[in-house]
Design an enzyme around this catalytic site. Structure first.
Site, PDB file in Angstrom:
ATOM      1  N   GLY A  30       0.765  -1.239   0.000  1.00  0.00           N
ATOM      2  CA  GLY A  30       0.000   0.000   0.000  1.00  0.00           C
ATOM      3  C   GLY A  30       0.796   1.289   0.000  1.00  0.00           C
ATOM      4  CB  ILE A  72      -0.306   5.468   6.694  1.00  0.00           C
ATOM      5  CG1 ILE A  72      -1.052   6.761   7.035  1.00  0.00           C
ATOM      6  CG2 ILE A  72      -0.166   4.590   7.936  1.00  0.00           C
ATOM      7  CD1 ILE A  72      -2.487   6.552   7.469  1.00  0.00           C
ATOM      8  CG  ASP A  92      -4.944  -3.321  -8.871  1.00  0.00           C
ATOM      9  OD1 ASP A  92      -5.782  -3.563  -7.977  1.00  0.00           O
ATOM     10  OD2 ASP A  92      -5.182  -2.570  -9.842  1.00  0.00           O
ATOM     11  CB  VAL A  93      -5.900  -6.400  -3.779  1.00  0.00           C
ATOM     12  CG1 VAL A  93      -4.660  -6.341  -2.902  1.00  0.00           C
ATOM     13  CG2 VAL A  93      -6.750  -5.136  -3.621  1.00  0.00           C
ATOM     14  CB  ILE A 128      -4.999  -1.834   0.349  1.00  0.00           C
ATOM     15  CG1 ILE A 128      -3.526  -2.200   0.108  1.00  0.00           C
ATOM     16  CG2 ILE A 128      -5.732  -1.730  -0.981  1.00  0.00           C
ATOM     17  CD1 ILE A 128      -3.338  -3.589  -0.451  1.00  0.00           C
ATOM     18  CE1 TYR A 185     -12.685   7.401   6.184  1.00  0.00           C
ATOM     19  CE2 TYR A 185     -13.978   5.842   7.477  1.00  0.00           C
ATOM     20  CZ  TYR A 185     -12.816   6.166   6.803  1.00  0.00           C
ATOM     21  OH  TYR A 185     -11.790   5.256   6.743  1.00  0.00           O
ATOM     22  CE  LYS A 217     -10.274   2.181   6.168  1.00  0.00           C
ATOM     23  NZ  LYS A 217      -8.993   1.516   5.824  1.00  0.00           N
ATOM     24  NE  ARG A 269      -2.791   8.474  -5.801  1.00  0.00           N
ATOM     25  CZ  ARG A 269      -2.288   7.655  -6.714  1.00  0.00           C
ATOM     26  NH1 ARG A 269      -1.151   7.032  -6.474  1.00  0.00           N
ATOM     27  NH2 ARG A 269      -2.907   7.466  -7.846  1.00  0.00           N
ATOM     28  CB  ALA A 270      -5.978   6.997   0.612  1.00  0.00           C
TER      29      ALA A 270
END
Length: 277
Positions: free
Chosen positions: A34, A41, A87-88, A115, A178, A185, A217-218
């Site tokens: 990731g 992070i 790339d998952v 990720i 969010y 999450k 970035r995310a």
């Protein structure tokens, strides 16, 4: 101080630790999934793992991101054979990473999953209006890929080990903007508890980490994220924003034997913000 100066200072400090023999992860081998760039992070975690003596395999998403991550892999002394695309969403790529690790090392001590993804239209809209396709994609990339990683890591963790994933306070409480990532999450944290229970008898620990808001970035895809950061800095007991280095060192500690009986619970690295409710 610029981000580049901060990274340089941290790397210098970690090199000094290695020279002084302060290496609680010496001989340990880990995968970091990731890293997008030097603001990630996962990059903060990778620096800390390496600084405490670990050897690393790191991945990059695609050729577009490679130019940002290849210099980072070189800075961490990652062998070319263990700097790999992942790339998952692409069939077989995660398996290829673990196959390379098995060939190179034969064992694995820790793996970090950092990720997450949701389609922009679903992330910016209400949960009520989230599309089925967007929800399934967010769950697949952000949660099920962690299960997949755990399944591949299990046979390589012959002497036990630690699995990490990145969560956020929005899993526990409603955080404005969010949106769909909150339920995703929450599922990730619940998944971590079940994995901890199932893999614990093999000495494999599972630790979700919940950092405070960081300008990655995310995070840039979350609406009004700057306001979220300002609120965290004003209200957190520490009166400070967390950095990727803060998260990295806390995570690296959990990979050491000093934390060998910590598993299954979410570790907050947020200056105490989560205690305010």
């Amino acid at each position: 101080m610029t981000d580049k100066e901060t990274n340089t200072r941290l790397l210098d400090r970690l090199r000094t630790q290695r020279e002084l023999g302060q290496q609680p992860l010496a001989g340990k081998k880990g995968i970091v999934l990731g890293i997008a760039n030097d603001q990630s992070i996962a990059w903060g975690c990778a620096q800390a793992f390496r600084g405490l003596g670990a050897e690393l395999c790191i991945t990059y998403l695609n050729e577009k991101s490679r130019r940002f991550t290849e210099p980072l892999a070189q800075a961490l002394d990652v062998p070319p054979a263990l700097y790999l695309p992942c790339d998952v969403r692409e069939e077989g790529q995660l398996e290829a990473v673990f196959a390379a690790v098995e060939k190179q090392w034969g064992v694995l001590d820790f793996a970090l999953h950092s990720i997450a993804f949701a389609p922009r239209e679903d992330l910016h809209g209400r949960v009520t209006d989230c599309s089925r396709e967007g929800f399934l994609m967010a769950m697949d990339v952000s949660c099920h890929s962690f299960i997949h990683m755990a399944r591949l890591a299990e046979p390589l963790m012959k002497n036990g080990g630690t699995l990490f994933t990145m969560s956020y306070f929005g899993a526990e409480k409603v955080v404005e903007n969010y949106n769909v990532m909150g339920p995703v999450k929450a599922a990730l944290e619940a998944t971590s508890r079940y994995l901890a229970a199932e893999l614990g008898p093999k000495g494999i620990r599972v630790n979700p980490i919940s950092p405070g808001p960081i300008a990655t970035r995310a995070a840039s895809g979350i609406g009004r994220f700057d306001e979220l950061m300002e609120k965290a800095a004003e209200r957190a007991p520490s009166r400070a924003l967390v950095t990727i280095e803060d998260v990295g060192m806390a995570t690296a500690f959990l990979a050491t034997d000093y934390a060998k009986l910590i598993t299954g619970d979410t570790t907050y690295v947020d200056g105490g913000y989560h205690v305010l409710g």
